[in-house]
Design a protein around this motif. Structure first.
Motif, PDB file in Angstrom:
ATOM      1  N   PHE A  37      -4.792   5.455   3.016  1.00  0.00           N
ATOM      2  CA  PHE A  37      -4.989   5.762   4.426  1.00  0.00           C
ATOM      3  C   PHE A  37      -5.994   4.791   5.047  1.00  0.00           C
ATOM      4  O   PHE A  37      -5.759   4.229   6.114  1.00  0.00           O
ATOM      5  N   TRP A  38      -7.126   4.579   4.361  1.00  0.00           N
ATOM      6  CA  TRP A  38      -8.155   3.666   4.855  1.00  0.00           C
ATOM      7  C   TRP A  38      -7.595   2.243   4.978  1.00  0.00           C
ATOM      8  O   TRP A  38      -7.819   1.559   5.982  1.00  0.00           O
ATOM      9  N   ALA A  39      -6.863   1.800   3.957  1.00  0.00           N
ATOM     10  CA  ALA A  39      -6.287   0.451   3.981  1.00  0.00           C
ATOM     11  C   ALA A  39      -5.295   0.300   5.123  1.00  0.00           C
ATOM     12  O   ALA A  39      -5.295  -0.725   5.824  1.00  0.00           O
ATOM     13  N   ASN A  40      -4.459   1.295   5.343  1.00  0.00           N
ATOM     14  CA  ASN A  40      -3.494   1.215   6.444  1.00  0.00           C
ATOM     15  C   ASN A  40      -4.185   1.183   7.797  1.00  0.00           C
ATOM     16  O   ASN A  40      -3.755   0.464   8.705  1.00  0.00           O
ATOM     17  N   MET A  41      -5.264   1.955   7.960  1.00  0.00           N
ATOM     18  CA  MET A  41      -6.013   1.916   9.214  1.00  0.00           C
ATOM     19  C   MET A  41      -6.667   0.549   9.420  1.00  0.00           C
ATOM     20  O   MET A  41      -6.649  -0.004  10.520  1.00  0.00           O
ATOM     21  N   ALA A  42      -7.230  -0.020   8.344  1.00  0.00           N
ATOM     22  CA  ALA A  42      -7.882  -1.328   8.447  1.00  0.00           C
ATOM     23  C   ALA A  42      -6.865  -2.428   8.749  1.00  0.00           C
ATOM     24  O   ALA A  42      -7.105  -3.292   9.605  1.00  0.00           O
ATOM     25  N   VAL A  51       0.837  -1.201   0.000  1.00  0.00           N
ATOM     26  CA  VAL A  51       0.000   0.000   0.000  1.00  0.00           C
ATOM     27  C   VAL A  51       0.871   1.249   0.000  1.00  0.00           C
ATOM     28  O   VAL A  51       0.614   2.213  -0.736  1.00  0.00           O
ATOM     29  N   CYS A  52       1.929   1.231   0.785  1.00  0.00           N
ATOM     30  CA  CYS A  52       2.842   2.381   0.865  1.00  0.00           C
ATOM     31  C   CYS A  52       3.536   2.632  -0.478  1.00  0.00           C
ATOM     32  O   CYS A  52       3.598   3.773  -0.949  1.00  0.00           O
ATOM     33  N   VAL A  53       4.028   1.581  -1.106  1.00  0.00           N
ATOM     34  CA  VAL A  53       4.726   1.730  -2.382  1.00  0.00           C
ATOM     35  C   VAL A  53       3.777   2.256  -3.457  1.00  0.00           C
ATOM     36  O   VAL A  53       4.105   3.199  -4.195  1.00  0.00           O
ATOM     37  N   ILE A  54       2.583   1.680  -3.540  1.00  0.00           N
ATOM     38  CA  ILE A  54       1.623   2.111  -4.561  1.00  0.00           C
ATOM     39  C   ILE A  54       1.209   3.558  -4.354  1.00  0.00           C
ATOM     40  O   ILE A  54       1.176   4.345  -5.301  1.00  0.00           O
ATOM     41  N   SER A  55       0.909   3.940  -3.114  1.00  0.00           N
ATOM     42  CA  SER A  55       0.484   5.323  -2.885  1.00  0.00           C
ATOM     43  C   SER A  55       1.610   6.312  -3.135  1.00  0.00           C
ATOM     44  O   SER A  55       1.376   7.406  -3.663  1.00  0.00           O
ATOM     45  N   ASN A  56       2.835   5.931  -2.816  1.00  0.00           N
ATOM     46  CA  ASN A  56       3.962   6.824  -3.084  1.00  0.00           C
ATOM     47  C   ASN A  56       4.240   6.958  -4.571  1.00  0.00           C
ATOM     48  O   ASN A  56       4.625   8.035  -5.041  1.00  0.00           O
ATOM     49  N   LEU A  57       4.045   5.890  -5.331  1.00  0.00           N
ATOM     50  CA  LEU A  57       4.222   5.984  -6.778  1.00  0.00           C
ATOM     51  C   LEU A  57       3.194   6.934  -7.398  1.00  0.00           C
ATOM     52  O   LEU A  57       3.530   7.727  -8.278  1.00  0.00           O
ATOM     53  N   PHE A  58       1.946   6.857  -6.933  1.00  0.00           N
ATOM     54  CA  PHE A  58       0.938   7.790  -7.432  1.00  0.00           C
ATOM     55  C   PHE A  58       1.254   9.222  -7.002  1.00  0.00           C
ATOM     56  O   PHE A  58       1.032  10.170  -7.754  1.00  0.00           O
ATOM     57  N   LEU A  95      -6.323  11.831  -9.095  1.00  0.00           N
ATOM     58  CA  LEU A  95      -6.205  10.380  -8.959  1.00  0.00           C
ATOM     59  C   LEU A  95      -5.259  10.028  -7.807  1.00  0.00           C
ATOM     60  O   LEU A  95      -5.531   9.104  -7.030  1.00  0.00           O
ATOM     61  N   ALA A  96      -4.165  10.762  -7.681  1.00  0.00           N
ATOM     62  CA  ALA A  96      -3.224  10.524  -6.593  1.00  0.00           C
ATOM     63  C   ALA A  96      -3.868  10.822  -5.244  1.00  0.00           C
ATOM     64  O   ALA A  96      -3.622  10.116  -4.259  1.00  0.00           O
ATOM     65  N   ALA A  97      -4.705  11.852  -5.185  1.00  0.00           N
ATOM     66  CA  ALA A  97      -5.405  12.165  -3.936  1.00  0.00           C
ATOM     67  C   ALA A  97      -6.372  11.043  -3.566  1.00  0.00           C
ATOM     68  O   ALA A  97      -6.467  10.642  -2.404  1.00  0.00           O
ATOM     69  N   LEU A  98      -7.078  10.505  -4.556  1.00  0.00           N
ATOM     70  CA  LEU A  98      -7.991   9.385  -4.303  1.00  0.00           C
ATOM     71  C   LEU A  98      -7.231   8.159  -3.826  1.00  0.00           C
ATOM     72  O   LEU A  98      -7.641   7.492  -2.868  1.00  0.00           O
ATOM     73  N   VAL A  99      -6.114   7.850  -4.468  1.00  0.00           N
ATOM     74  CA  VAL A  99      -5.289   6.714  -4.051  1.00  0.00           C
ATOM     75  C   VAL A  99      -4.753   6.953  -2.641  1.00  0.00           C
ATOM     76  O   VAL A  99      -4.678   6.023  -1.830  1.00  0.00           O
TER      77      VAL A  99
END
Length: 134
Positions: A71-76, A24-31, A62-66
């Motif tokens: 954030f939601w995925a990391n909290m879950a 999740v961290c890698v994907i969000s940072n790439l976006f 799109l990056a803001a949505l990702v």
């Protein structure tokens, strides 16, 4: 897959937490990097040089949505990992304290889960290692 990343119920093993949070961290940072990789202009000022970025608004949105989904995925993921150690998932909100997120990530990767079922669900190691989302 959606309940694995976005569901708050059940328990999560350390290895699954580590790999999912890292992905999740890698994907969000790439976006995020794609969003700031717009047209860059060097501005010459009197005393300094600076870069002015003009991001593409569609890519930035799109990056803001990702970022929100990450954030939601990391909290879950953190809530389910806290469940595995027998604690409340609300402790995932401790990651919102500035500077505490990485320390909590490392802590959740180190603390072993409770053996056997607890009030949050069955032991995720008991079913051969498959992630459990109740």
């Amino acid at each position: 897959m959606l309940s694995f990343l976005f569901g708050f119920n059940g328990r999560l093993r350390r290895s699954h937490y580590f790999l999912a949070a890292l992905a999740v961290c890698v994907i969000s940072n790439l976006f995020g990097l794609a969003a700031i990789n717009g047209d860059a202009d060097v501005v010459h000022g009197l005393h300094s040089w600076s870069m002015v970025f003009t991001p593409n608004p569609v890519v930035a949105a799109l990056a803001a949505l990702v970022g929100i989904l990450a954030f939601w995925a990391n909290m879950a993921l953190a809530a389910r990992r806290w469940h595995d150690v027998g604690a409340s998932g609300w402790l995932a909100l401790l990651a919102l304290i500035p500077g505490a997120s990485f320390a909590l990530f490392v802590l959740l990767c180190i603390i072993p889960g409770t053996h056997g079922p607890n009030r949050y669900g069955p032991d995720p190691k008991a079913d051969g290692g498959a992630p459990v989302a109740a």
